[in-house]
Design a protein around this motif. Structure first.
Motif, short mmCIF file in Angstrom:
data_model
loop_
_atom_site.label_atom_id
_atom_site.label_comp_id
_atom_site.label_asym_id
_atom_site.label_seq_id
_atom_site.Cartn_x
_atom_site.Cartn_y
_atom_site.Cartn_z
N GLU A 84 -6.32 20.89 -9.59
CA GLU A 84 -5.62 22.01 -9.55
C GLU A 84 -4.49 22.17 -8.50
O GLU A 84 -3.13 22.36 -8.40
N TRP A 85 -4.78 21.63 -7.27
CA TRP A 85 -4.12 21.61 -5.93
C TRP A 85 -3.01 20.62 -6.12
O TRP A 85 -1.84 20.80 -5.59
N PHE A 86 -3.40 19.29 -6.11
CA PHE A 86 -2.57 18.23 -6.09
C PHE A 86 -1.20 18.28 -7.23
O PHE A 86 -0.33 17.96 -6.57
N PRO A 87 -1.77 18.56 -8.29
CA PRO A 87 -0.54 18.51 -9.24
C PRO A 87 0.70 19.48 -8.84
O PRO A 87 1.81 19.28 -8.99
N LYS A 88 0.19 20.57 -8.03
CA LYS A 88 1.13 21.58 -7.78
C LYS A 88 2.00 21.17 -6.43
O LYS A 88 3.17 21.42 -6.33
N VAL A 89 1.07 20.34 -5.60
CA VAL A 89 1.88 19.97 -4.26
C VAL A 89 2.90 18.65 -4.77
O VAL A 89 3.94 18.84 -4.32
N ARG A 90 2.39 17.99 -5.57
CA ARG A 90 3.14 17.11 -5.99
C ARG A 90 4.59 17.62 -6.55
O ARG A 90 5.66 17.11 -6.41
N GLU A 91 4.42 18.40 -7.60
CA GLU A 91 5.67 19.13 -8.07
C GLU A 91 6.45 19.68 -7.04
O GLU A 91 7.58 19.51 -7.16
N ALA A 92 5.96 20.59 -6.21
CA ALA A 92 6.77 21.02 -5.13
C ALA A 92 7.44 20.20 -4.22
O ALA A 92 8.57 20.47 -3.69
N LEU A 93 6.52 19.14 -3.90
CA LEU A 93 7.29 18.44 -2.72
C LEU A 93 8.13 17.19 -2.93
O LEU A 93 8.82 16.48 -2.44
N GLY A 94 7.39 16.53 -4.02
CA GLY A 94 8.06 15.24 -4.47
C GLY A 94 7.75 14.14 -3.66
O GLY A 94 6.95 13.97 -2.68
N MET B 85 0.81 -1.11 -0.08
CA MET B 85 0.19 -0.07 -0.06
C MET B 85 0.94 1.27 0.02
O MET B 85 1.67 1.56 0.70
N SER B 86 0.52 2.25 -0.86
CA SER B 86 1.28 3.44 -1.00
C SER B 86 1.00 4.42 0.35
O SER B 86 -0.02 4.36 0.76
N THR B 87 2.03 4.98 0.53
CA THR B 87 1.98 5.96 1.70
C THR B 87 2.07 7.39 1.13
O THR B 87 2.02 8.45 1.91
N ASP B 88 1.86 7.54 -0.12
CA ASP B 88 2.06 8.86 -0.95
C ASP B 88 0.76 9.46 -0.24
O ASP B 88 -0.51 9.02 -0.45
N ALA B 89 0.82 10.69 0.33
CA ALA B 89 -0.58 11.52 0.78
C ALA B 89 -1.24 11.85 -0.36
O ALA B 89 -2.64 11.62 -0.01
N ILE B 90 -0.99 12.04 -1.72
CA ILE B 90 -1.96 12.37 -2.62
C ILE B 90 -2.72 11.04 -3.25
O ILE B 90 -3.85 11.18 -3.25
N GLU C 67 6.26 10.71 3.27
CA GLU C 67 6.22 11.29 4.90
C GLU C 67 5.03 11.66 5.24
O GLU C 67 4.42 11.29 6.41
N ILE C 68 4.35 12.61 4.58
CA ILE C 68 3.32 13.18 4.87
C ILE C 68 2.15 12.13 4.97
O ILE C 68 1.44 12.13 5.98
N VAL D 169 -2.95 17.26 9.23
CA VAL D 169 -1.57 16.86 8.81
C VAL D 169 -1.27 17.53 7.31
O VAL D 169 -0.37 18.27 7.30
N MET D 170 -2.07 17.12 6.61
CA MET D 170 -1.95 17.80 4.92
C MET D 170 -1.83 19.15 4.99
O MET D 170 -0.78 19.88 4.44
N TYR D 171 -2.80 19.99 5.22
CA TYR D 171 -2.72 21.37 5.09
C TYR D 171 -1.63 22.19 5.65
O TYR D 171 -1.25 22.77 5.38
N PRO D 172 -1.39 21.83 7.10
CA PRO D 172 -0.34 22.30 7.67
C PRO D 172 0.86 22.14 7.06
O PRO D 172 1.88 23.25 7.03
N ARG D 173 1.34 21.12 6.55
CA ARG D 173 2.45 20.67 5.98
C ARG D 173 2.71 21.36 4.67
O ARG D 173 3.77 21.93 4.49
N VAL D 174 1.62 21.51 3.91
CA VAL D 174 1.65 22.42 2.50
C VAL D 174 1.81 23.73 3.05
O VAL D 174 2.72 24.22 2.29
#
Length: 166
Positions: A119-129, A1-6, A135-136, A55-60
């Motif tokens: 809109e949001w997830f692609p920007k987050v993925r690009e910025a965070l990797g 199972m993936s732990t990728d936040a998105i 981890e998130i 978790v997600m919003y504060p970290r982003v």
């Protein structure tokens, strides 16, 4: 199972959207089915908004300052959903506004999901990797274990009260 936040959030979205579709297909007189589906929506949305808010919003917000406005808008969309969830938790399917209130919740959450995923997830993925998102995601899975399941639970009430007074 993936732990990728998105990936985890998209999995939640699919469960939520399926529950919405099932409600819409239930038919006007399927009161027991509608109650069961609304109870499921309430649980799924309570858990989901909890892990995003905690978790997600504060970290982003911390790691991708350019997305501050998106995060704030998401908090407000959660606020609207939280209020509708609290109101729905107190209604029965026989109530005059049960279907209407559920429909408004569904419309709002579908809009929120579409914005996040398109809109949001692609920007987050690009910025965070990948590694940061994993981890998130791991932190989200831990938070999910203690997340409230009903809006009447103390941690959910605190979230709703915070949303009302901020």
């Amino acid at each position: 199972m993936s732990t990728d936040a998105i990936v985890l959030l998209k999995d939640d979205h699919q469960q939520i959207l399926k529950t919405f579709s099932d409600f819409e297909a239930a038919g006007e007189n399927a009161l027991k089915t509608k109650q069961r589906l609304v109870d499921r929506m309430i649980e799924l949305l309570t858990v989901h908004t909890y892990i995003e808010n905690e978790v997600m919003y504060p970290r982003v917000r911390e790691l991708v300052p350019d997305l501050e406005d998106d995060v704030l808008e998401s908090y407000e969309e959660h606020h609207v959903a939280d209020l509708l969830v609290v109101e729905l938790a107190g209604l029965t399917p026989e109530a005059e506004r049960f279907d209407a209130k559920t429909t408004v919740l569904i419309e709002n959450v579908r809009h929120h999901i579409a914005e996040e995923e398109d809109e949001w997830f692609p920007k987050v993925r690009e910025a965070l990797g990948r590694s940061v998102l994993q981890e998130i995601g791991a932190d989200m899975l831990e938070a999910k274990k203690k997340a409230p399941r009903r809006p009447s639970q103390p941690s959910a009430l605190k979230k709703t009260i915070d949303a009302v007074i901020k």
